[in-house]
Design a protein around this motif. Sequence first.
Motif, PDB file in Angstrom:
ATOM      1  N   THR A 132      -1.084   3.699 -11.662  1.00  0.00           N
ATOM      2  CA  THR A 132      -1.390   3.702 -10.230  1.00  0.00           C
ATOM      3  C   THR A 132      -1.978   2.363  -9.799  1.00  0.00           C
ATOM      4  O   THR A 132      -1.634   1.836  -8.731  1.00  0.00           O
ATOM      5  CB  THR A 132      -2.368   4.840  -9.896  1.00  0.00           C
ATOM      6  OG1 THR A 132      -1.905   6.059 -10.484  1.00  0.00           O
ATOM      7  CG2 THR A 132      -2.499   5.021  -8.391  1.00  0.00           C
ATOM      8  N   ALA A 133      -2.864   1.813 -10.608  1.00  0.00           N
ATOM      9  CA  ALA A 133      -3.481   0.530 -10.264  1.00  0.00           C
ATOM     10  C   ALA A 133      -2.439  -0.575 -10.125  1.00  0.00           C
ATOM     11  O   ALA A 133      -2.582  -1.462  -9.270  1.00  0.00           O
ATOM     12  CB  ALA A 133      -4.520   0.146 -11.314  1.00  0.00           C
ATOM     13  N   GLU A 134      -1.395  -0.531 -10.937  1.00  0.00           N
ATOM     14  CA  GLU A 134      -0.335  -1.539 -10.816  1.00  0.00           C
ATOM     15  C   GLU A 134       0.416  -1.392  -9.499  1.00  0.00           C
ATOM     16  O   GLU A 134       0.783  -2.385  -8.869  1.00  0.00           O
ATOM     17  CB  GLU A 134       0.634  -1.439 -12.003  1.00  0.00           C
ATOM     18  CG  GLU A 134       0.082  -2.017 -13.288  1.00  0.00           C
ATOM     19  CD  GLU A 134      -0.247  -3.501 -13.158  1.00  0.00           C
ATOM     20  OE1 GLU A 134       0.626  -4.262 -12.694  1.00  0.00           O
ATOM     21  OE2 GLU A 134      -1.377  -3.891 -13.515  1.00  0.00           O
ATOM     22  N   LEU A 135       0.662  -0.143  -9.069  1.00  0.00           N
ATOM     23  CA  LEU A 135       1.300   0.062  -7.772  1.00  0.00           C
ATOM     24  C   LEU A 135       0.453  -0.536  -6.650  1.00  0.00           C
ATOM     25  O   LEU A 135       0.965  -1.185  -5.737  1.00  0.00           O
ATOM     26  CB  LEU A 135       1.502   1.553  -7.511  1.00  0.00           C
ATOM     27  CG  LEU A 135       2.551   2.287  -8.347  1.00  0.00           C
ATOM     28  CD1 LEU A 135       2.512   3.763  -8.000  1.00  0.00           C
ATOM     29  CD2 LEU A 135       3.938   1.729  -8.095  1.00  0.00           C
ATOM     30  N   VAL A 136      -0.852  -0.287  -6.713  1.00  0.00           N
ATOM     31  CA  VAL A 136      -1.745  -0.801  -5.677  1.00  0.00           C
ATOM     32  C   VAL A 136      -1.811  -2.319  -5.735  1.00  0.00           C
ATOM     33  O   VAL A 136      -1.837  -2.988  -4.688  1.00  0.00           O
ATOM     34  CB  VAL A 136      -3.150  -0.184  -5.831  1.00  0.00           C
ATOM     35  CG1 VAL A 136      -4.112  -0.757  -4.797  1.00  0.00           C
ATOM     36  CG2 VAL A 136      -3.086   1.337  -5.701  1.00  0.00           C
ATOM     37  N   LYS A 137      -1.828  -2.868  -6.932  1.00  0.00           N
ATOM     38  CA  LYS A 137      -1.855  -4.323  -7.080  1.00  0.00           C
ATOM     39  C   LYS A 137      -0.633  -4.967  -6.438  1.00  0.00           C
ATOM     40  O   LYS A 137      -0.724  -6.023  -5.792  1.00  0.00           O
ATOM     41  CB  LYS A 137      -1.921  -4.685  -8.562  1.00  0.00           C
ATOM     42  CG  LYS A 137      -1.999  -6.178  -8.852  1.00  0.00           C
ATOM     43  CD  LYS A 137      -2.078  -6.422 -10.353  1.00  0.00           C
ATOM     44  CE  LYS A 137      -2.086  -7.909 -10.668  1.00  0.00           C
ATOM     45  NZ  LYS A 137      -2.127  -8.137 -12.148  1.00  0.00           N
ATOM     46  N   ASP A 138       0.524  -4.333  -6.595  1.00  0.00           N
ATOM     47  CA  ASP A 138       1.763  -4.862  -6.018  1.00  0.00           C
ATOM     48  C   ASP A 138       1.825  -4.657  -4.507  1.00  0.00           C
ATOM     49  O   ASP A 138       2.394  -5.487  -3.790  1.00  0.00           O
ATOM     50  CB  ASP A 138       2.974  -4.189  -6.667  1.00  0.00           C
ATOM     51  CG  ASP A 138       3.167  -4.595  -8.118  1.00  0.00           C
ATOM     52  OD1 ASP A 138       2.591  -5.628  -8.525  1.00  0.00           O
ATOM     53  OD2 ASP A 138       3.863  -3.871  -8.852  1.00  0.00           O
ATOM     54  N   ARG A 139       1.272  -3.536  -4.015  1.00  0.00           N
ATOM     55  CA  ARG A 139       1.340  -3.230  -2.584  1.00  0.00           C
ATOM     56  C   ARG A 139      -0.029  -2.777  -2.060  1.00  0.00           C
ATOM     57  O   ARG A 139      -0.199  -1.619  -1.666  1.00  0.00           O
ATOM     58  CB  ARG A 139       2.398  -2.154  -2.309  1.00  0.00           C
ATOM     59  CG  ARG A 139       3.828  -2.569  -2.572  1.00  0.00           C
ATOM     60  CD  ARG A 139       4.258  -3.782  -1.746  1.00  0.00           C
ATOM     61  NE  ARG A 139       4.046  -3.660  -0.328  1.00  0.00           N
ATOM     62  CZ  ARG A 139       4.976  -3.202   0.538  1.00  0.00           C
ATOM     63  NH1 ARG A 139       6.158  -2.812   0.084  1.00  0.00           N
ATOM     64  NH2 ARG A 139       4.708  -3.157   1.828  1.00  0.00           N
ATOM     65  N   PRO A 140      -1.022  -3.657  -2.044  1.00  0.00           N
ATOM     66  CA  PRO A 140      -2.347  -3.244  -1.575  1.00  0.00           C
ATOM     67  C   PRO A 140      -2.378  -2.876  -0.104  1.00  0.00           C
ATOM     68  O   PRO A 140      -3.303  -2.201   0.346  1.00  0.00           O
ATOM     69  CB  PRO A 140      -3.225  -4.471  -1.863  1.00  0.00           C
ATOM     70  CG  PRO A 140      -2.262  -5.624  -1.860  1.00  0.00           C
ATOM     71  CD  PRO A 140      -0.999  -5.070  -2.446  1.00  0.00           C
ATOM     72  N   ASP A 141      -1.352  -3.331   0.640  1.00  0.00           N
ATOM     73  CA  ASP A 141      -1.274  -2.985   2.060  1.00  0.00           C
ATOM     74  C   ASP A 141      -0.814  -1.546   2.278  1.00  0.00           C
ATOM     75  O   ASP A 141      -1.130  -0.928   3.293  1.00  0.00           O
ATOM     76  CB  ASP A 141      -0.310  -3.931   2.775  1.00  0.00           C
ATOM     77  CG  ASP A 141       1.085  -3.916   2.147  1.00  0.00           C
ATOM     78  OD1 ASP A 141       1.197  -3.777   0.910  1.00  0.00           O
ATOM     79  OD2 ASP A 141       2.071  -4.064   2.894  1.00  0.00           O
ATOM     80  N   ARG A 142      -0.102  -0.981   1.290  1.00  0.00           N
ATOM     81  CA  ARG A 142       0.481   0.347   1.475  1.00  0.00           C
ATOM     82  C   ARG A 142      -0.201   1.432   0.649  1.00  0.00           C
ATOM     83  O   ARG A 142      -0.065   2.609   0.982  1.00  0.00           O
ATOM     84  CB  ARG A 142       1.980   0.341   1.122  1.00  0.00           C
ATOM     85  CG  ARG A 142       2.843  -0.624   1.899  1.00  0.00           C
ATOM     86  CD  ARG A 142       2.651  -0.549   3.411  1.00  0.00           C
ATOM     87  NE  ARG A 142       2.836   0.744   4.018  1.00  0.00           N
ATOM     88  CZ  ARG A 142       3.988   1.166   4.555  1.00  0.00           C
ATOM     89  NH1 ARG A 142       5.059   0.379   4.521  1.00  0.00           N
ATOM     90  NH2 ARG A 142       4.067   2.359   5.145  1.00  0.00           N
TER      91      ARG A 142
ATOM     92  N   ASP B  55       9.085   8.713  -6.034  1.00  0.00           N
ATOM     93  CA  ASP B  55       9.152   7.344  -6.533  1.00  0.00           C
ATOM     94  C   ASP B  55       8.577   6.441  -5.442  1.00  0.00           C
ATOM     95  O   ASP B  55       8.424   6.861  -4.288  1.00  0.00           O
ATOM     96  CB  ASP B  55      10.573   6.917  -6.916  1.00  0.00           C
ATOM     97  CG  ASP B  55      11.533   6.936  -5.744  1.00  0.00           C
ATOM     98  OD1 ASP B  55      11.407   6.081  -4.842  1.00  0.00           O
ATOM     99  OD2 ASP B  55      12.416   7.819  -5.719  1.00  0.00           O
ATOM    100  N   GLU B  56       8.230   5.240  -5.807  1.00  0.00           N
ATOM    101  CA  GLU B  56       7.536   4.340  -4.883  1.00  0.00           C
ATOM    102  C   GLU B  56       8.354   4.076  -3.622  1.00  0.00           C
ATOM    103  O   GLU B  56       7.823   4.113  -2.503  1.00  0.00           O
ATOM    104  CB  GLU B  56       7.220   3.021  -5.586  1.00  0.00           C
ATOM    105  CG  GLU B  56       6.528   2.008  -4.700  1.00  0.00           C
ATOM    106  CD  GLU B  56       6.336   0.663  -5.393  1.00  0.00           C
ATOM    107  OE1 GLU B  56       5.813  -0.271  -4.746  1.00  0.00           O
ATOM    108  OE2 GLU B  56       6.717   0.549  -6.575  1.00  0.00           O
ATOM    109  N   ARG B  57       9.636   3.825  -3.783  1.00  0.00           N
ATOM    110  CA  ARG B  57      10.467   3.491  -2.624  1.00  0.00           C
ATOM    111  C   ARG B  57      10.553   4.647  -1.641  1.00  0.00           C
ATOM    112  O   ARG B  57      10.409   4.464  -0.423  1.00  0.00           O
ATOM    113  CB  ARG B  57      11.872   3.093  -3.084  1.00  0.00           C
ATOM    114  CG  ARG B  57      12.804   2.685  -1.943  1.00  0.00           C
ATOM    115  CD  ARG B  57      14.142   2.204  -2.464  1.00  0.00           C
ATOM    116  NE  ARG B  57      13.996   1.011  -3.275  1.00  0.00           N
ATOM    117  CZ  ARG B  57      15.020   0.382  -3.869  1.00  0.00           C
ATOM    118  NH1 ARG B  57      16.248   0.869  -3.750  1.00  0.00           N
ATOM    119  NH2 ARG B  57      14.802  -0.706  -4.577  1.00  0.00           N
ATOM    120  N   SER B  58      10.750   5.867  -2.155  1.00  0.00           N
ATOM    121  CA  SER B  58      10.851   7.018  -1.245  1.00  0.00           C
ATOM    122  C   SER B  58       9.512   7.310  -0.592  1.00  0.00           C
ATOM    123  O   SER B  58       9.462   7.760   0.557  1.00  0.00           O
ATOM    124  CB  SER B  58      11.360   8.250  -1.994  1.00  0.00           C
ATOM    125  OG  SER B  58      10.457   8.648  -3.002  1.00  0.00           O
TER     126      SER B  58
END
Length: 313
Positions: free
Chosen positions: A81-91, A37-40
């Motif tokens: 995946t694109a939404e994850l990157v959009k939310d955290r482009p630094d990570r 998951d994203e947090r882990s």
Amino acid sequence: MKDPGRIDVHQHLIPPEQRRAMSGRATAYGWPAPVWDERSAIAMMDRRSIATGVLSFAAPVGAPGDPAGARTTARRVNEYTAELVKDRPDRFGHFAVLPLPDVDGALAEAAYALDELDADGVMVLSNAHGRYLGDPAFESLWGELDARSAVVLIHPTAPPDVAVLPDLPCPLVDFPYDTTRTALHLVLNGVPRRHPRIRMILPHAGGFLPYAAHRFASAGRLRPGTTPEDVLADLRRFYFDTAFAAGPAALPSLLAFAAPGHVLYGSDFPMVPEEWGTGFDAALDAHPHWAPGQLRAVHRGNAEALLPRLARA
């Protein structure tokens, strides 16, 4: 100045809709079922000094003979995946999955992912339901990706018609073989030479490729107009990551073979459990023969050159 941390070009995600299928596939291969998951993932990255992980989905997106299902799953995975990157482009970064062997579907998904989702590159499996990547049927895809100077992660999968041996998990034993096989198939079919603007990454130090490259180069003697030196030159066009491969025998072979700037850090999380991967991180850091600046280049400098969006001042 604080170390900005590694860029991990070989990190995976498991969207919620794919969790059951991914766990079942791992179990069938005799491999630990991955949990993600994203947090882990971010917590793991913080523990391992990984600033940014380029995410990809490392499994077939459809059954053989179901191109429509593969197109649908690839689109869902890539948009997630694109939404994850959009939310955290630094990570996070993003290598979009393509629904090969459906070439028309792969062309459409590559264009959508690169133009609309701002993917950093694309990911293909080492064979698409038994069809290897040098297959002439894939030529139009390579032409399009060459025109875009795309980065392509070639992720291993199970070789066709290979039985899993008891106590010898397919990802551990057979995946490096399939990486090697598809790399040679690409080179002997002239794909990297015809499409030199594509930057292809081979995971796990290229499987057996660096160690046995000069043996494999002899295949050039079997092709009219091709020499072993031609084969070696084209094999050195590949980039290689260090995921699950920074051991005291593999790493010197990789560094002796790879072209300057072509070795990249990879974790293969969560497919390689963190407690396994940290040992390879330590081996990478402890290698006694780094040239000045070379380890930092592996950790992030080479990836910054390959994926400038991820560079930090």
